[in-house]
Scaffold this motif. Structure first.
Motif: not given
Length: 294
Positions: A248-258, A286-294
């Motif tokens: 139940x955890x999602x990492x942002x894929x490095x989006x904030x770092x990038x 954050x919103x894009x990552x959390x609402x993404x279907x993947x």
């Protein structure tokens, strides 16, 4: 004799047919189900990600508190990317819950200056709300120390994050978790060093491992900044790996770092923390990552 032999052969044929009827399908690859087997753990369905949680709790450090976004050396949680009410930001909570509900169903337990070792205490507070979603942004202060030798070790950073998640899971096992990567501190130094006011604030002790001697480009200063940057990247690898073990955890894929924070996205008080505009950009990520279907 012939009659008796015929009966014997007929009996053998019936017996053979019966035996083949029992085993024949499996033997020729037919559709026999065979013995029932329990599904392996890897075959069990994972919980569906809920892109519309009913509440949001935030944990972390000064970024989530909106530090230096409104005035110098002061928290400004109303512009927090995670839970702030400001219309200039449209925080994650506002985007997910709506403005009215966000005011009642979002909580900010982040503390300016906190490090990963402090996250478990904050997580316990968040878990007591039984939130639908917990946001995590921590790690910058583990790298921002008086010296590179004082930075939190990667092993201790991992242990602290694992402990924080276990605290959450004990009290709120179904809460979802969004984990933001640690920002690119070296880029923040590169952008902020162009402003003389910001550099004066840095001299008050803001992230000395990265920001000390801001204008120095000699070998020692460069090596020091590279060491900090390497540690930040190692922290992000830990966040990604530990989060991946929690269904139940999602990492942002490095989006904030990038994300390439420019002068508009940096506080005009310290030229290091996010400005109000920078907070809005973090909310978008954050919103894009959390609402993404993947």
């Amino acid at each position: 004799m012939r009659k008796q032999g015929h009966r014997s052969r007929a009996g053998v044929a019936v017996l053979t047919a019966a035996l083949l009827g029992v085993a024949g399908c499996d033997a020729v690859g037919g559709d026999s189900a065979g013995p029932t087997q329990k599904p392996s753990p890897s075959a069990r369905p994972t919980p569906a990600w809920d892109s519309s949680p009913g509440s949001v709790a935030a944990v972390g450090d000064s970024i989530t508190r909106g530090f230096d976004a409104c005035s110098v050396l002061t928290d400004c949680p109303e512009v927090s990317w995670a839970t702030g009410a400001s219309t200039k930001v449209d925080s994650l909570a506002v985007r997910l819950l709506g403005r009215a509900k966000a005011a009642e169903r979002s909580w900010n337990y982040a503390v300016s200056g906190s490090r990963m070792a402090d996250l478990s205490t904050q997580m316990a507070q968040a878990a007591s709300r039984a939130p639908g979603l917990v946001t995590v942004m921590a790690g910058a202060n583990d790298a921002c120390r008086d010296s590179t030798a004082a930075m939190t070790s990667v092993a201790d950073f991992r242990a602290g994050f694992e402990d924080a998640l276990s605290v959450l899971r004990e009290k709120a096992p179904k809460a979802q978790v969004y984990v933001a990567s640690v920002p690119n501190l070296k880029r923040l130094w590169s952008e902020g060093r162009t402003n003389p006011v910001g550099k004066q604030v840095w001299k008050l002790g803001l992230c000395p491992s990265m920001l000390a001697d801001a204008d120095s480009l000699d070998a020692a200063a460069t090596a020091r900044r590279d060491t900090v940057q390497d540690r930040v990247e190692a922290y992000n690898s830990v966040l990604k790996a530990v989060c991946a073990k929690d269904e139940r955890c999602r990492y942002d894929g490095g989006a904030v770092y990038d994300y390439r924070f420019g002068t508009d996205q940096l506080s005009h008080w310290d030229w290091f923390h996010p400005s109000v505009d920078g907070q809005a950009r973090l909310a978008e990520i954050a919103y894009r990552r959390i609402t993404s279907v993947t």
